[in-house]
Design an enzyme around this catalytic site. Structure first.
Site, PDB file in Angstrom:
ATOM      1  N   THR A 155      -3.153   2.128   7.824  1.00  0.00           N
ATOM      2  CA  THR A 155      -2.722   1.345   6.680  1.00  0.00           C
ATOM      3  C   THR A 155      -2.790  -0.098   7.137  1.00  0.00           C
ATOM      4  O   THR A 155      -2.793  -0.357   8.335  1.00  0.00           O
ATOM      5  CB  THR A 155      -1.272   1.715   6.295  1.00  0.00           C
ATOM      6  OG1 THR A 155      -1.199   3.106   5.998  1.00  0.00           O
ATOM      7  CG2 THR A 155      -0.794   0.948   5.072  1.00  0.00           C
ATOM      8  N   ARG A 183      -3.222  12.967  -3.528  1.00  0.00           N
ATOM      9  CA  ARG A 183      -1.973  12.892  -2.767  1.00  0.00           C
ATOM     10  C   ARG A 183      -1.465  11.452  -2.799  1.00  0.00           C
ATOM     11  O   ARG A 183      -2.223  10.505  -2.706  1.00  0.00           O
ATOM     12  CB  ARG A 183      -2.223  13.353  -1.341  1.00  0.00           C
ATOM     13  CG  ARG A 183      -1.099  13.051  -0.341  1.00  0.00           C
ATOM     14  CD  ARG A 183      -1.509  11.946   0.608  1.00  0.00           C
ATOM     15  NE  ARG A 183      -0.514  11.706   1.649  1.00  0.00           N
ATOM     16  CZ  ARG A 183      -0.555  10.647   2.451  1.00  0.00           C
ATOM     17  NH1 ARG A 183      -1.511   9.756   2.335  1.00  0.00           N
ATOM     18  NH2 ARG A 183       0.377  10.478   3.366  1.00  0.00           N
ATOM     19  N   VAL A 184      -0.164  11.270  -2.955  1.00  0.00           N
ATOM     20  CA  VAL A 184       0.434   9.944  -3.036  1.00  0.00           C
ATOM     21  C   VAL A 184       1.028   9.572  -1.681  1.00  0.00           C
ATOM     22  O   VAL A 184       1.816  10.324  -1.105  1.00  0.00           O
ATOM     23  CB  VAL A 184       1.527   9.890  -4.125  1.00  0.00           C
ATOM     24  CG1 VAL A 184       2.226   8.524  -4.114  1.00  0.00           C
ATOM     25  CG2 VAL A 184       0.906  10.161  -5.496  1.00  0.00           C
ATOM     26  N   SER A 185       0.637   8.416  -1.166  1.00  0.00           N
ATOM     27  CA  SER A 185       1.169   7.931   0.104  1.00  0.00           C
ATOM     28  C   SER A 185       2.395   7.068  -0.142  1.00  0.00           C
ATOM     29  O   SER A 185       2.811   6.855  -1.285  1.00  0.00           O
ATOM     30  CB  SER A 185       0.103   7.109   0.833  1.00  0.00           C
ATOM     31  OG  SER A 185      -0.049   5.847   0.200  1.00  0.00           O
ATOM     32  N   ASP A 186       2.951   6.544   0.930  1.00  0.00           N
ATOM     33  CA  ASP A 186       4.112   5.654   0.803  1.00  0.00           C
ATOM     34  C   ASP A 186       3.737   4.238   0.399  1.00  0.00           C
ATOM     35  O   ASP A 186       4.582   3.477  -0.080  1.00  0.00           O
ATOM     36  CB  ASP A 186       4.839   5.585   2.149  1.00  0.00           C
ATOM     37  CG  ASP A 186       3.981   4.886   3.200  1.00  0.00           C
ATOM     38  OD1 ASP A 186       4.293   3.737   3.564  1.00  0.00           O
ATOM     39  OD2 ASP A 186       3.003   5.484   3.654  1.00  0.00           O
ATOM     40  N   THR A 204       3.558   1.537   8.064  1.00  0.00           N
ATOM     41  CA  THR A 204       2.365   2.333   8.306  1.00  0.00           C
ATOM     42  C   THR A 204       2.792   3.608   9.025  1.00  0.00           C
ATOM     43  O   THR A 204       3.892   3.682   9.572  1.00  0.00           O
ATOM     44  CB  THR A 204       1.325   1.571   9.133  1.00  0.00           C
ATOM     45  OG1 THR A 204       0.136   2.373   9.265  1.00  0.00           O
ATOM     46  CG2 THR A 204       1.844   1.216  10.514  1.00  0.00           C
ATOM     47  N   GLY A 205       1.933   4.625   9.008  1.00  0.00           N
ATOM     48  CA  GLY A 205       2.268   5.879   9.666  1.00  0.00           C
ATOM     49  C   GLY A 205       2.007   7.057   8.748  1.00  0.00           C
ATOM     50  O   GLY A 205       1.093   7.031   7.919  1.00  0.00           O
ATOM     51  N   VAL A 206       2.807   8.094   8.862  1.00  0.00           N
ATOM     52  CA  VAL A 206       2.679   9.274   8.004  1.00  0.00           C
ATOM     53  C   VAL A 206       3.480   9.022   6.731  1.00  0.00           C
ATOM     54  O   VAL A 206       4.712   8.897   6.772  1.00  0.00           O
ATOM     55  CB  VAL A 206       3.181  10.542   8.719  1.00  0.00           C
ATOM     56  CG1 VAL A 206       3.173  11.734   7.766  1.00  0.00           C
ATOM     57  CG2 VAL A 206       2.318  10.834   9.943  1.00  0.00           C
ATOM     58  N   GLY A 207       2.779   8.947   5.611  1.00  0.00           N
ATOM     59  CA  GLY A 207       3.421   8.571   4.354  1.00  0.00           C
ATOM     60  C   GLY A 207       4.593   9.446   3.981  1.00  0.00           C
ATOM     61  O   GLY A 207       5.632   8.953   3.518  1.00  0.00           O
TER      62      GLY A 207
END
Length: 280
Positions: A155, A183-186, A204-207
């Protein structure tokens, strides 16, 4: 006037020094260029500008060169938040646009400020954002080879504090790769991008982990309630440990504190806080 940017996590660092150096150089150039921009512009204008530069660089997973979803399409998400007005805007799973952060910026003037999918694309076209295919040959090759998606936690983001003391945050992502379509991320939520008059945060990272931890909004709320930026980040990252949350954040407070941290090695970042700083 202060500025910090990130380019996601960097799994290649242990084996590919050439790529590491390229990212260091790119982040250094972008943060320096964006800081110069900040001297004559607002924090809000600057975070859009900086994230746009990151979206245009193939080294980062946002805009050009974004990861491809499991059905072979790229869908981009981006968000923007103005700490002064407390307005948040964003696009989710936007297709065939070069700079999703600029579409998010355009949405700030509307009542309906977060759009997804076909609606986001229709809005972009109506506002003269032309067709653009962000898939690069490298991303196509990775998709066809079905590389291990655990290495793709990318990200980009920016937080800025301007000469008037106003804060803004912007975040953009190309997803994690091979995810379920849409799929929706953060990144286009207040969990991944949040700012007010006290602090601004980009994640950033795993949403899914960032959303589960309500990370950006939680950190900013803690700063608002009297925590230092470091204390707010550190406490929130301790809470991520309960589910081994994978995340990194960059932030600036209204007091001029600038801070970054991550839960796993390691996030790539650059800052301009009187002088240039870049990840090692």
């Amino acid at each position: 006037m202060k500025l910090i940017i990130h380019g996601g996590f960097f799994s290649e660092s242990a084996t590919n020094q050439e790529t590491k150096k390229a990212k260091q150089d790119a982040l250094a150039q972008i943060v320096t260029q964006a800081h110069q921009f900040l001297t004559k512009h607002t924090a809000l204008e600057t975070v859009v500008y900086a994230v746009g530069l990151l979206e245009d660089n193939e080294l980062f997973n946002a805009g050009i060169g974004s990861q491809i979803q499991s059905d072979g399409k790229v869908r981009l998400s981006a968000a923007l938040m103005d700490g002064q007005t407390q307005k948040f805007s964003g696009v989710i799973n936007l297709e065939d646009v070069k700079n999703p952060i600029e579409v998010a910026e355009k949405l700030l003037a509307y009542d309906d400020r977060v759009l997804s999918g076909e609606g986001a694309q229709a809005f972009a076209r109506a506002n003269n954002f032309d067709y653009f295919n962000p898939i690069t040959p490298q991303r196509q090759a990775e998709y066809e080879a079905k590389l291990n998606q655990q290495d793709r936690k990318g990200t980009v983001g920016c937080v800025a504090l301007d000469a008037n003391g106003n804060l803004a945050a912007a975040t953009s992502t190309g997803g994690k790769g091979f995810e379920i379509p849409c799929r929706v991320s953060d990144s286009a939520t207040v969990a991944g991008n949040f700012a007010n008059n006290f602090a601004g945060i980009s994640c950033t990272g795993v949403g899914e982990d960032i959303v589960s931890g309500a990370l950006a909004a939680k950190i900013v709320t803690r700063v608002t309630d009297g925590f230092s930026l470091k204390e707010a980040c550190d406490k929130s990252f301790v809470e991520l440990q309960a589910f081994d949350g994978f995340a990194g954040v960059i932030g600036i407070s209204a007091k001029g504190e600038i801070y970054h941290c991550d839960s796993h090695p390691y996030m790539v970042w650059a800052a301009f806080d009187g002088s240039l700083q870049v990840f090692n």
